[in-house]
Design a protein around this motif. Structure first.
Motif, PDB file in Angstrom:
ATOM      1  N   PHE A 111       0.835  -1.214   0.000  1.00  0.00           N
ATOM      2  CA  PHE A 111       0.000   0.000   0.000  1.00  0.00           C
ATOM      3  C   PHE A 111       0.862   1.253   0.000  1.00  0.00           C
ATOM      4  CE2 PHE A 111      -2.257   3.323   2.345  1.00  0.00           C
ATOM      5  CZ  PHE A 111      -3.390   3.471   1.551  1.00  0.00           C
ATOM      6  N   GLN A 112       1.948   1.207   0.788  1.00  0.00           N
ATOM      7  CA  GLN A 112       2.851   2.355   0.862  1.00  0.00           C
ATOM      8  C   GLN A 112       3.537   2.601  -0.476  1.00  0.00           C
ATOM      9  OE1 GLN A 112       3.046   4.352   3.517  1.00  0.00           O
ATOM     10  NE2 GLN A 112       4.410   5.716   2.374  1.00  0.00           N
ATOM     11  N   THR A 113       3.919   1.487  -1.123  1.00  0.00           N
ATOM     12  CA  THR A 113       4.583   1.605  -2.427  1.00  0.00           C
ATOM     13  C   THR A 113       3.639   2.223  -3.462  1.00  0.00           C
ATOM     14  OG1 THR A 113       5.928  -0.344  -1.922  1.00  0.00           O
ATOM     15  CG2 THR A 113       5.770   0.326  -4.225  1.00  0.00           C
ATOM     16  N   ALA A 114       2.397   1.779  -3.464  1.00  0.00           N
ATOM     17  CA  ALA A 114       1.406   2.322  -4.409  1.00  0.00           C
ATOM     18  C   ALA A 114       1.119   3.780  -4.131  1.00  0.00           C
ATOM     19  CB  ALA A 114       0.113   1.517  -4.329  1.00  0.00           C
ATOM     20  N   LEU A 115       1.053   4.109  -2.850  1.00  0.00           N
ATOM     21  CA  LEU A 115       0.805   5.506  -2.485  1.00  0.00           C
ATOM     22  C   LEU A 115       1.957   6.393  -2.914  1.00  0.00           C
ATOM     23  CD1 LEU A 115      -1.050   7.536  -1.073  1.00  0.00           C
ATOM     24  CD2 LEU A 115       0.115   6.953   1.082  1.00  0.00           C
ATOM     25  N   ASP A 116       3.193   5.897  -2.707  1.00  0.00           N
ATOM     26  CA  ASP A 116       4.367   6.687  -3.122  1.00  0.00           C
ATOM     27  C   ASP A 116       4.378   6.886  -4.640  1.00  0.00           C
ATOM     28  OD1 ASP A 116       5.137   6.815  -0.506  1.00  0.00           O
ATOM     29  OD2 ASP A 116       6.525   5.097  -0.656  1.00  0.00           O
ATOM     30  N   GLY A 117       3.995   5.833  -5.401  1.00  0.00           N
ATOM     31  CA  GLY A 117       3.942   5.962  -6.862  1.00  0.00           C
ATOM     32  C   GLY A 117       2.900   6.970  -7.309  1.00  0.00           C
ATOM     33  N   LEU A 118       1.744   6.967  -6.644  1.00  0.00           N
ATOM     34  CA  LEU A 118       0.686   7.919  -6.990  1.00  0.00           C
ATOM     35  C   LEU A 118       1.114   9.340  -6.690  1.00  0.00           C
ATOM     36  CD1 LEU A 118      -2.200   8.499  -7.881  1.00  0.00           C
ATOM     37  CD2 LEU A 118      -2.946   8.056  -5.534  1.00  0.00           C
ATOM     38  N   ILE A 119       1.768   9.503  -5.528  1.00  0.00           N
ATOM     39  CA  ILE A 119       2.231  10.861  -5.161  1.00  0.00           C
ATOM     40  C   ILE A 119       3.285  11.346  -6.154  1.00  0.00           C
ATOM     41  CG2 ILE A 119       3.454  12.162  -3.415  1.00  0.00           C
ATOM     42  CD1 ILE A 119       2.120  10.387  -1.307  1.00  0.00           C
ATOM     43  N   GLU A 120       4.120  10.440  -6.597  1.00  0.00           N
ATOM     44  CA  GLU A 120       5.171  10.820  -7.550  1.00  0.00           C
ATOM     45  C   GLU A 120       4.575  11.265  -8.880  1.00  0.00           C
ATOM     46  OE1 GLU A 120       9.203   8.930  -9.615  1.00  0.00           O
ATOM     47  OE2 GLU A 120       7.979   7.735  -8.221  1.00  0.00           O
ATOM     48  N   LYS A 121       3.548  10.524  -9.328  1.00  0.00           N
ATOM     49  CA  LYS A 121       2.898  10.905 -10.578  1.00  0.00           C
ATOM     50  C   LYS A 121       2.191  12.243 -10.457  1.00  0.00           C
ATOM     51  CE  LYS A 121       2.185   6.331 -12.609  1.00  0.00           C
ATOM     52  NZ  LYS A 121       1.193   5.370 -13.149  1.00  0.00           N
ATOM     53  N   LEU A 122       1.534  12.453  -9.321  1.00  0.00           N
ATOM     54  CA  LEU A 122       0.858  13.739  -9.127  1.00  0.00           C
ATOM     55  C   LEU A 122       1.861  14.890  -9.104  1.00  0.00           C
ATOM     56  CD1 LEU A 122      -1.817  12.756  -6.423  1.00  0.00           C
ATOM     57  CD2 LEU A 122      -2.209  13.236  -8.847  1.00  0.00           C
ATOM     58  N   GLU A 123       3.011  14.634  -8.470  1.00  0.00           N
ATOM     59  CA  GLU A 123       4.044  15.670  -8.446  1.00  0.00           C
ATOM     60  C   GLU A 123       4.565  15.963  -9.846  1.00  0.00           C
ATOM     61  OE1 GLU A 123       6.960  14.203  -5.792  1.00  0.00           O
ATOM     62  OE2 GLU A 123       5.865  14.786  -3.966  1.00  0.00           O
ATOM     63  N   ASN A 124       4.740  14.891 -10.634  1.00  0.00           N
ATOM     64  CA  ASN A 124       5.208  15.082 -12.021  1.00  0.00           C
ATOM     65  C   ASN A 124       4.176  15.864 -12.841  1.00  0.00           C
ATOM     66  OD1 ASN A 124       7.581  13.685 -11.484  1.00  0.00           O
ATOM     67  ND2 ASN A 124       6.715  11.709 -12.124  1.00  0.00           N
ATOM     68  N   TRP A 125       2.894  15.500 -12.640  1.00  0.00           N
ATOM     69  CA  TRP A 125       1.852  16.223 -13.358  1.00  0.00           C
ATOM     70  C   TRP A 125       1.787  17.686 -12.938  1.00  0.00           C
ATOM     71  CZ3 TRP A 125      -2.678  12.170 -12.704  1.00  0.00           C
ATOM     72  CH2 TRP A 125      -2.432  11.074 -13.547  1.00  0.00           C
ATOM     73  N   PHE A 126       1.924  17.925 -11.662  1.00  0.00           N
ATOM     74  CA  PHE A 126       1.900  19.303 -11.166  1.00  0.00           C
ATOM     75  C   PHE A 126       3.070  20.098 -11.736  1.00  0.00           C
ATOM     76  CE2 PHE A 126       3.064  22.503  -7.977  1.00  0.00           C
ATOM     77  CZ  PHE A 126       1.872  23.237  -7.921  1.00  0.00           C
ATOM     78  N   THR A 127       4.247  19.440 -11.776  1.00  0.00           N
ATOM     79  CA  THR A 127       5.421  20.109 -12.338  1.00  0.00           C
ATOM     80  C   THR A 127       5.211  20.427 -13.815  1.00  0.00           C
ATOM     81  OG1 THR A 127       6.859  18.915 -10.786  1.00  0.00           O
ATOM     82  CG2 THR A 127       7.903  19.893 -12.721  1.00  0.00           C
ATOM     83  N   ALA A 128       4.614  19.464 -14.550  1.00  0.00           N
ATOM     84  CA  ALA A 128       4.359  19.697 -15.974  1.00  0.00           C
ATOM     85  C   ALA A 128       3.351  20.828 -16.181  1.00  0.00           C
ATOM     86  CB  ALA A 128       3.851  18.409 -16.622  1.00  0.00           C
ATOM     87  N   ILE A 129       2.315  20.851 -15.309  1.00  0.00           N
ATOM     88  CA  ILE A 129       1.319  21.913 -15.424  1.00  0.00           C
ATOM     89  C   ILE A 129       1.938  23.267 -15.153  1.00  0.00           C
ATOM     90  CG2 ILE A 129      -0.789  22.843 -14.387  1.00  0.00           C
ATOM     91  CD1 ILE A 129      -1.749  19.979 -13.991  1.00  0.00           C
TER      92      ILE A 129
END
Length: 301
Positions: free
Chosen positions: A5-23
């Protein structure tokens, strides 16, 4: 379980951060693209208004000027959309849109081939200066006043007040006679007089009658008069003269008036307008023998 669960959460947070950076990185371009779209929208409305106003000065049909204005507005909006996609660096999306538009346009063109042909024919007819609303025309076996020219069909009103709607494509592909292009029309009248008539007197009387009735005919010599044949019961002639008219209805009225006045003139001069007569001739003499009545024959029996 907690580790997954922690690994999946970290992956989701990383993607959101990447999307935020791209935006954030694309935010200036996004704002510029939105500004371009808004500008294109208002520019399209302005262009539509201007184009419609300019076209309406050349074309009387409101439907034609409106469609040209809408096409101009759509062109401006499409140009703004393509420019906005270019600013966002969405080249693949732009290529997909262009390819899709080509396929959709081809499908629509094949499905609406007849409709599109009438539409383009309507545009051509609208720009023709020799065909205008109010003209008296003859085409495709119909004759009448032009009432409407739109992107789909051509409407004329016949002399009997019936409306005839003809597809634009048919109008464009067939000959048309426009009576309104000229200010003069020739009236042709055929008649016949009896064999006992003074032909020279008939000619002069007919010419003078036409000249007296129609103000457009200044002198009797302007009326053309020709004897054409020895008919079965009359000597036939052709009379032709010009009148100021721009519709077949006025020509028909003039011919009717000429017939009435010529008939009156002939009646005063005792000139006969004969009609076909059949004469029955019996070479053998017929004799009638007197016989008794049916009652007498019955009483004898």
């Amino acid at each position: 379980m907690k580790l997954q669960f922690q690994t999946a959460l970290d992956g989701l947070i990383e993607k959101l951060e990447n999307w935020f950076t791209a935006i954030v990185q694309m935010l200036p371009n996004l704002l510029i693209a939105i500004l371009v779209l808004v500008t294109a929208y208002f520019t399209a409305k302005f262009v539509k208004k201007i184009v419609t106003k300019l076209v309406s000065k050349k074309i009387e049909q409101d439907s034609i000027s409106n469609i040209i204005g809408k096409v101009s507005a759509i062109a401006v909006v499409v140009a703004g959309l393509l420019l906005a996609l270019g600013i966002l660096d969405l080249s693949k999306t732009l290529s997909s849109l262009l390819a899709g538009a080509g396929v959709v346009g081809l499908a629509i063109g094949l499905a609406l081939q007849g409709t599109l042909s009438n539409t383009f024919a309507g545009l051509v007819l609208s720009f023709k200066q020799k065909i205008e609303i109010g003209n008296w025309v003859e085409t495709n076996g119909f004759s009448g006043e032009v009432m409407d020219i739109n992107l789909k069909d051509f409407t004329i009103k016949e002399a009997d007040n019936n409306m005839v709607i003809i597809p634009n494509k048919t109008i464009l592909e067939n000959p048309m006679k426009n009576y309104s292009l000229t200010t003069k029309m020739r009236v042709m009248l055929e008649c016949g007089v009896g064999y006992e008539s003074d032909l020279e007197h008939v000619e002069q009387l007919t010419k003078q009658t036409i000249a007296n009735v129609f103000s457009q005919v200044k002198e009797a010599n302007e009326v053309e008069f020709y004897y054409t044949e020895f008919g079965g019961s009359s000597i036939n002639y052709l009379c032709r003269f010009w009148i100021d008219a721009d519709s077949a209805l006025e020509k028909l009225r003039a011919k009717s008036t000429a017939i009435i006045e010529i008939k009156k003139a002939y009646d005063k001069e005792n000139i006969n307008i004969p009609f076909p007569i059949r004469t029955l001739q019996f070479d053998n003499e017929l004799s009638l023998q007197k016989s008794g009545s049916p009652q007498e024959e019955f009483s004898k029996n």
